[in-house]
Motif scaffolding. Structure first.
Motif, PDB file in Angstrom:
ATOM      1  N   ASP A 114       0.823  -1.204   0.000  1.00 56.06           N
ATOM      2  CA  ASP A 114       0.000   0.000   0.000  1.00 56.06           C
ATOM      3  C   ASP A 114       0.860   1.258   0.000  1.00 56.06           C
ATOM      4  O   ASP A 114       0.467   2.284  -0.550  1.00 56.06           O
ATOM      5  CB  ASP A 114      -0.917   0.022   1.227  1.00 56.06           C
ATOM      6  N   GLN A 115       2.019   1.176   0.641  1.00 54.81           N
ATOM      7  CA  GLN A 115       2.909   2.334   0.680  1.00 54.81           C
ATOM      8  C   GLN A 115       4.355   1.878   0.546  1.00 54.81           C
ATOM      9  O   GLN A 115       4.761   0.876   1.136  1.00 54.81           O
ATOM     10  CB  GLN A 115       2.748   3.115   1.984  1.00 54.81           C
ATOM     11  N   VAL A 116       5.116   2.614  -0.248  1.00 57.22           N
ATOM     12  CA  VAL A 116       6.515   2.288  -0.523  1.00 57.22           C
ATOM     13  C   VAL A 116       7.366   3.519  -0.245  1.00 57.22           C
ATOM     14  O   VAL A 116       7.075   4.612  -0.749  1.00 57.22           O
ATOM     15  CB  VAL A 116       6.692   1.844  -1.992  1.00 57.22           C
ATOM     16  N   GLY A 117       8.409   3.348   0.564  1.00 60.21           N
ATOM     17  CA  GLY A 117       9.323   4.443   0.866  1.00 60.21           C
ATOM     18  C   GLY A 117      10.669   4.218   0.208  1.00 60.21           C
ATOM     19  O   GLY A 117      11.261   3.148   0.342  1.00 60.21           O
ATOM     20  N   VAL A 118      11.164   5.238  -0.514  1.00 61.13           N
ATOM     21  CA  VAL A 118      12.410   5.146  -1.274  1.00 61.13           C
ATOM     22  C   VAL A 118      13.400   6.178  -0.742  1.00 61.13           C
ATOM     23  O   VAL A 118      13.074   7.362  -0.625  1.00 61.13           O
ATOM     24  CB  VAL A 118      12.136   5.400  -2.774  1.00 61.13           C
ATOM     25  N   SER A 119      14.611   5.718  -0.432  1.00 60.90           N
ATOM     26  CA  SER A 119      15.618   6.630   0.113  1.00 60.90           C
ATOM     27  C   SER A 119      16.695   7.010  -0.890  1.00 60.90           C
ATOM     28  O   SER A 119      17.348   8.041  -0.731  1.00 60.90           O
ATOM     29  CB  SER A 119      16.279   6.008   1.352  1.00 60.90           C
ATOM     30  N   ASP A 120      16.910   6.183  -1.920  1.00 62.01           N
ATOM     31  CA  ASP A 120      17.963   6.464  -2.901  1.00 62.01           C
ATOM     32  C   ASP A 120      17.564   5.952  -4.276  1.00 62.01           C
ATOM     33  O   ASP A 120      17.042   4.836  -4.400  1.00 62.01           O
ATOM     34  CB  ASP A 120      19.281   5.776  -2.510  1.00 62.01           C
ATOM     35  N   ILE A 121      17.847   6.759  -5.303  1.00 58.74           N
ATOM     36  CA  ILE A 121      17.743   6.285  -6.686  1.00 58.74           C
ATOM     37  C   ILE A 121      18.995   6.752  -7.436  1.00 58.74           C
ATOM     38  O   ILE A 121      19.936   5.998  -7.610  1.00 58.74           O
ATOM     39  CB  ILE A 121      16.454   6.778  -7.394  1.00 58.74           C
ATOM     40  N   ASN A 122      19.023   8.026  -7.847  1.00 58.83           N
ATOM     41  CA  ASN A 122      20.166   8.545  -8.602  1.00 58.83           C
ATOM     42  C   ASN A 122      20.990   9.478  -7.725  1.00 58.83           C
ATOM     43  O   ASN A 122      20.647  10.649  -7.537  1.00 58.83           O
ATOM     44  CB  ASN A 122      19.693   9.285  -9.857  1.00 58.83           C
ATOM     45  N   ARG A 123      22.082   8.967  -7.182  1.00 58.73           N
ATOM     46  CA  ARG A 123      22.927   9.778  -6.305  1.00 58.73           C
ATOM     47  C   ARG A 123      23.742  10.810  -7.075  1.00 58.73           C
ATOM     48  O   ARG A 123      24.178  11.804  -6.492  1.00 58.73           O
ATOM     49  CB  ARG A 123      23.864   8.874  -5.498  1.00 58.73           C
ATOM     50  N   LYS A 124      23.954  10.581  -8.348  1.00 59.03           N
ATOM     51  CA  LYS A 124      24.678  11.579  -9.129  1.00 59.03           C
ATOM     52  C   LYS A 124      23.850  12.854  -9.227  1.00 59.03           C
ATOM     53  O   LYS A 124      24.378  13.968  -9.238  1.00 59.03           O
ATOM     54  CB  LYS A 124      24.999  11.043 -10.524  1.00 59.03           C
TER      55      LYS A 124
END
Length: 361
Positions: free
Chosen positions: A252-262
């Motif tokens: 139901d809910q998704v938490g994202v802390s990192d994708i594109n660090r550049k």
């Protein structure tokens, strides 16, 4: 099994730290992406950990009973482990004539060797689905069963003479459960659309509060894609967008802390060698919360996501936190994912080392 009540000193207490999380699935749930519902006959003629045929079908029935109650993979594994120890996953019409503490002979039958007193009529105890449902209903009533060693959780329901009796069955149970989840459907994960369409789905989820970010904000990278903007060094690989869409089909809910660090200028962890950074970045995603619960890579939600994604990921895709799962006793067998060590405060998924595409419907 035979009754011989142990002294307290004889009980080995082991804390099972993989957190099991309820998924809120309604009774009668059907197979859906990551639902945990499997096709009991999907294993076909194969043998898994020495179990085959009727035994694997019964394992699938046990797993579905857990899924229908909204219970996670951890509970499914405990149920299969218990039935392995009680009946070798066979629906036995007899018991071992064990003696109850009050001196009576046990009338145990079925997958879980349940007795009439406490579990009702013979027909119910010989019905694999009803017997499994009765087991899981009692398991749910055990305080903090999610953090107990699997054998102790099973013992709390079965009241076996030896609380550690089920320990040898945990590893084969894990293998059977993971095999059925990967080959038995567990619901097919369906995704489609190009990067812009996928990003638009994700932006809708973000606007609804279902997709959340942390600091620094990586959700903006998805918003730019949804708007058709090309921002240098802020792209997100379409396969990572697909992974995020799939995660939102499961949770139901998704938490994202990192994708594109550049894009955010982060130099941490593997630094510029990270899939978050090299080749323009955006080749990995870190999940830090699933359904409002913190993620360690070894918790029930992490295992559910890994299990659901593995069949559709390209060979050579990577999933982190293998050491975290090993420490928690929550190993997961994967076919397409390569597992590696990483810190236990998130779940890392990346496609930085493969050119393969996800298998989509």
């Amino acid at each position: 099994m035979g009754w011989k009540l142990p002294t307290l000193a004889a009980v080995t207490v082991v804390t099972f730290t993989a957190t099991a999380v309820l998924f809120g699935m309604a009774p009668g749930a059907s197979a859906g992406c990551g639902s945990g519902v499997v096709d009991p006959g999907a294993a076909g003629g194969q043998s898994v950990a020495g179990y085959s045929g009727e035994q694997l079908e019964n394992a699938g029935i046990i797993m579905n009973a857990a899924a229908e109650l909204g219970l996670p993979t951890t509970a499914q594994t405990i149920g299969v482990m218990t039935a392995m120890g009680e009946s070798t996953l066979r629906n036995l019409d007899h018991g071992d004539n064990a003696i109850n503490p009050d001196g009576t002979v046990a009338d145990s039958v079925g997958l879980f060797q349940q007795q009439e007193r406490g579990y009702g009529p013979l027909a119910d105890r010989m019905d694999p689905h009803k017997a499994a449902t009765a087991f899981f209903t009692r398991l749910m009533g055990v305080d903090e069963w999610e953090t107990m060693a699997p054998t102790l959780a099973a013992h709390a329901v079965q009241i076996n003479a030896d609380p550690n009796y089920y320990t040898p069955f945990y590893i084969p149970a894990t293998e059977v459960v993971q095999t059925l989840l990967s080959t038995g459907g567990a619901g097919e994960c369906a995704i489609g659309g190009d990067a812009v369409q996928l990003a638009q789905q994700l932006v809708d989820a973000a606007d609804q509060g279902r997709l959340i970010g942390s600091t620094p904000d990586h959700i903006k990278e998805i918003r730019w894609i949804a708007q058709g903007q090309t921002v240098p060094d802020c792209g997100v690989d379409v396969r990572i967008l697909q992974v995020l869409v799939l995660a939102l089909q499961i949770f139901d809910q998704v938490g994202v802390s990192d994708i594109n660090r550049k894009c955010t200028g982060q130099i941490e962890g593997a630094g510029t060698a990270s899939s978050h950074y090299f080749n323009g970045g955006g080749l990995a995603v870190d999940f830090y919360r699933l359904n409002g619960q913190g993620v360690t890579g070894a918790d029930g939600n992490s295992i559910r996501l890994i299990t659901a994604l593995d069949p559709v990921m390209p060979a050579g895709a990577r999933v982190g936190q293998v050491d975290c799962r090993a420490s928690a006793g929550a190993t997961v067998s994967t076919t397409n994912f390569t597992q590696f060590e990483d810190s236990c405060n998130h779940l890392h998924i990346d496609v930085g080392f493969t050119d393969g595409q996800l298998t989509t419907n």
